[in-house]
Design a protein around this motif. Structure first.
Motif, PDB file in Angstrom:
ATOM      1  N   GLY A 252      10.876  32.588  44.224  1.00 16.23           N
ATOM      2  CA  GLY A 252      11.367  33.779  44.049  1.00 16.23           C
ATOM      3  C   GLY A 252      10.766  33.859  42.175  1.00 16.23           C
TER       4      GLY A 252
ATOM      5  N   ASP B 285      19.795  37.611  43.570  1.00 17.18           N
ATOM      6  CA  ASP B 285      19.902  36.243  44.711  1.00 17.18           C
ATOM      7  C   ASP B 285      20.500  34.847  44.344  1.00 17.18           C
ATOM      8  OD1 ASP B 285      19.817  34.945  47.539  1.00 17.18           O
ATOM      9  OD2 ASP B 285      17.851  33.734  46.705  1.00 17.18           O
ATOM     10  N   ASN B 286      19.407  34.514  43.375  1.00 14.25           N
ATOM     11  CA  ASN B 286      19.141  32.968  42.101  1.00 14.25           C
ATOM     12  C   ASN B 286      21.024  33.440  41.708  1.00 14.25           C
ATOM     13  OD1 ASN B 286      17.152  32.419  42.682  1.00 14.25           O
ATOM     14  ND2 ASN B 286      16.350  32.804  40.771  1.00 14.25           N
TER      15      ASN B 286
ATOM     16  N   ASN C 130      15.524  39.246  44.123  1.00  8.03           N
ATOM     17  CA  ASN C 130      15.349  37.231  43.686  1.00  8.03           C
ATOM     18  C   ASN C 130      16.148  37.050  42.877  1.00  8.03           C
ATOM     19  OD1 ASN C 130      13.242  37.176  45.608  1.00  8.03           O
ATOM     20  ND2 ASN C 130      11.768  37.601  44.178  1.00  8.03           N
TER      21      ASN C 130
ATOM     22  N   ARG D 263      23.713  32.858  43.399  1.00  9.06           N
ATOM     23  CA  ARG D 263      24.105  31.685  44.565  1.00  9.06           C
ATOM     24  C   ARG D 263      24.224  30.534  43.069  1.00  9.06           C
ATOM     25  NH1 ARG D 263      17.950  29.019  46.206  1.00  9.06           N
ATOM     26  NH2 ARG D 263      17.938  31.114  47.249  1.00  9.06           N
TER      27      ARG D 263
HETATM   28 MG   LIG Z   1      15.678  32.172  43.720  1.00 13.07          MG
END
Ligand SMILES: [Mg+2]
Ligand SMILES: Nc1ncnc2c1ncn2[C@@H]1O[C@H](COP(=O)(O)OP(=O)(O)OP(=O)(O)O)[C@@H](O)[C@H]1O
Length: 499
Positions: free
Chosen positions: A452, A390-391, A387, A394
């Motif tokens: 998340g 991924d953040n 999580n 991103r």
């Molecule tokens: Mg997230």
């Protein structure tokens, strides 16, 4: 008697009643002695009066020059003086008498027949103490009658010299001792009157005091009934004694909390409905288009099928996220307890994100630090790092860097940090990042559900750790979480056998 106010009121009355009763009883007991001392005081005054009159009579007799005065004459003079006009006012209750040196009454005048009775506590006047004729307190009992209080006043040596052979030694003034019944009879009306005033005051005060406790409690009870009916805006004023104020304050806090959680639940449902609506609308649109033949070319059908697939995956992801969250929160998702080295987990995550790093042009640095053996659920902790990474990927533009590092911050505590050089998060958003469905206003979270970090926090907490974020808009963000090292007991970590 079930009513609190009535109970308090009656309690006050009982307390006042018992207090008044005890006060009256002790007053009676104390006043018995008090009355005696007042009676003695009066007797001393009357005695002084009679003594003066007797002396006057004696002076008169002596001045008449009668040289043949005897003891009998003295007795006569004294008895006459006792019956004289000065004594008449006191005679109805007071007896006066002449006693000899042994305390035996020679002659008496007054309501009682006292002749030959021997006075108790009588102190014979000493021959030497002529100057100080001090009145002495004494008592005497009339056979078959009253108990009398008396005061004896010795005759002066000078007088006795003039009457050789006289038996008389002292004058006695006597009066019945006040009985308890008399004292009670005397005091009762006053006591009743003051008791009535006390009871009236107690009625008013008792009513006010019981009202001051009962009224706020009634308010709280009424508010609680309203809350039970669903009116969560109820607040009660904090008045009355401190315990009741405390109760009111806690009640208000409780209703605020209930109101807040009701609001959270409503927001939560609204968020879920909103999140489901977009993908389900697309799914329905594309499936209808295929069914009614609007889309009939193979290329269109394939595109539609892909959209339907993507969107249903999205819905599935949302449902899985929600399920995870609620299971962790309610303790239904047990965490395994296995000992492993965090380095192992970091390497694994590094491999998983290597491709993402290549695709996005964001450098991934994994710095495992020293060996850190922890006890927990490998898969769930991998979910945490997934999580966070991924953040980070991103929100970090190409050319940026994402770094994962671990270190021992203190004995038994390992800290993992995920930093990026992305656009960062506004300070106002930081405190809310871990709330469900919260997406920061940096505009790039549109793809996610905002679940998340909420899931991440629950997993970290279930391991006995904590998580927080710091960010500098425009420069990057750091997410930090701690985990207890193996060997430290973690309360609440469910015991599931290792894989
Ligand atoms: Mg997230
Ligand atoms: N590294 C980061 N840099 C900048 N913003 C971040 C970063 N990590 C999280 N955020 C912000 O915090 C919000 C919440 O993150 P969270 O992971 O909970 O949800 P999401 O990523 O939007 O959705 P999900 O993870 O459920 O797919 C994000 O929408 C994003 O705005």
């Amino acid at each position: 008697m079930g009513n609190l106010q009535v109970r308090l009121f009656v309690t006050y009355l009982v307390i006042i009643g018992v207090t008044l009763g005890l006060a009256a009883l002790s007053l009676f007991l104390l006043l018995g002695g008090y009355r005696d001392s007042i009676s003695y005081g009066n007797l001393e005054d009357v005695g002084a009066l009679i003594d003066r009159q007797a002396n006057y009579e004696i002076q008169n007799a002596v001045q008449k020059g009668d040289a043949t005065l005897t003891g009998q004459d003295l007795l006569l003079i004294l008895v006459n003086s006792l019956r004289g006009p000065g004594s008449s006012s006191v005679l109805p209750v007071t007896s006066v008498a002449v006693v000899d040196r042994s305390g035996r009454i020679l002659r008496a005048a007054g309501p009682e027949r006292l002749e030959d009775i021997v006075v108790r506590d009588f102190k014979a006047p000493s021959a030497t103490a002529d100057g100080e004729r001090v009145p002495q307190r004494c008592r005497l009992s009339v056979p078959g009658g009253n108990e009398l209080l008396c005061v004896s006043i010795p005759l002066s040596g000078a007088v006795l010299e003039k009457f050789p052979g006289s038996e008389a030694a002292a004058l006695i003034v006597a009066r019945p001792a006040a009985s308890l019944g008399e004292v009670v009879g005397d005091l009762m009306p006053r006591l009743l009157f003051s008791g009535l005033i006390g009871v009236a005051a107690a009625l008013v005060l008792g009513f006010l005091l019981s009202q001051s406790v009962a009224a706020p409690l009634r308010n709280i009870a009424r508010a609680a009934r309203n809350v039970a009916r669903g009116n969560y805006r109820q607040r009660v004023p904090a008045t009355g004694p401190s315990e009741v104020r405390d109760l009111a304050a806690n009640f208000n806090r409780m209703t605020e909390e209930v109101q807040r959680s009701q609001q959270t639940l409503r927001d939560f449902l609204a968020n879920i409905s909103h999140e489901l609506k977009t993908p389900l609308t697309s799914i329905r649109g594309f499936s209808e288009a295929m069914l009614d033949g609007t889309i009939d070319d193979p290329g269109g059908i394939e595109r539609s099928a892909r959209v339907i697939n993507d969107e249903s995956n999205r819905v599935l992801r949302l449902v899985e996220g929600l399920l995870d969250l609620s299971r962790i929160e309610s303790g239904q998702l047990p965490m395994r307890q296995e000992e492993f080295d965090l380095q192992e987990l970091m390497e694994h995550v590094g491999e998983v994100f290597a491709l993402r790093s290549e695709e996005t042009g964001v450098r991934l640095e994994i710095r495992p630090g020293s060996k850190a053996i922890i006890r927990g659920d490998f898969d769930r902790l991998e979910q945490v790092l997934n999580n966070l990474l991924d953040n980070a990927f991103r929100h970090t533009p190409p050319g940026g860097r994402v770094r994962v590092a671990t270190r021992h911050v203190q004995e038994g505590l390992v800290q993992v940090t995920v930093t990026d050089t992305g656009k960062g998060i506004a300070a106002a958003d930081v405190p809310h990042l871990f709330e469900r469905f919260y997406r920061a206003s940096n505009g790039s979270g549109a793809k996610g559900y905002g679940l998340g970090l909420a899931i991440t926090r629950e997993i970290v907490r279930a391991h006995g750790g904590d998580i927080w974020a710091t960010s500098e808009p425009g420069r990057g963000t750091a997410f930090v979480f701690t985990l207890p090292a193996a060997g430290r007991r973690v309360p609440g970590l469910a015991g599931v056998p290792a894989r």
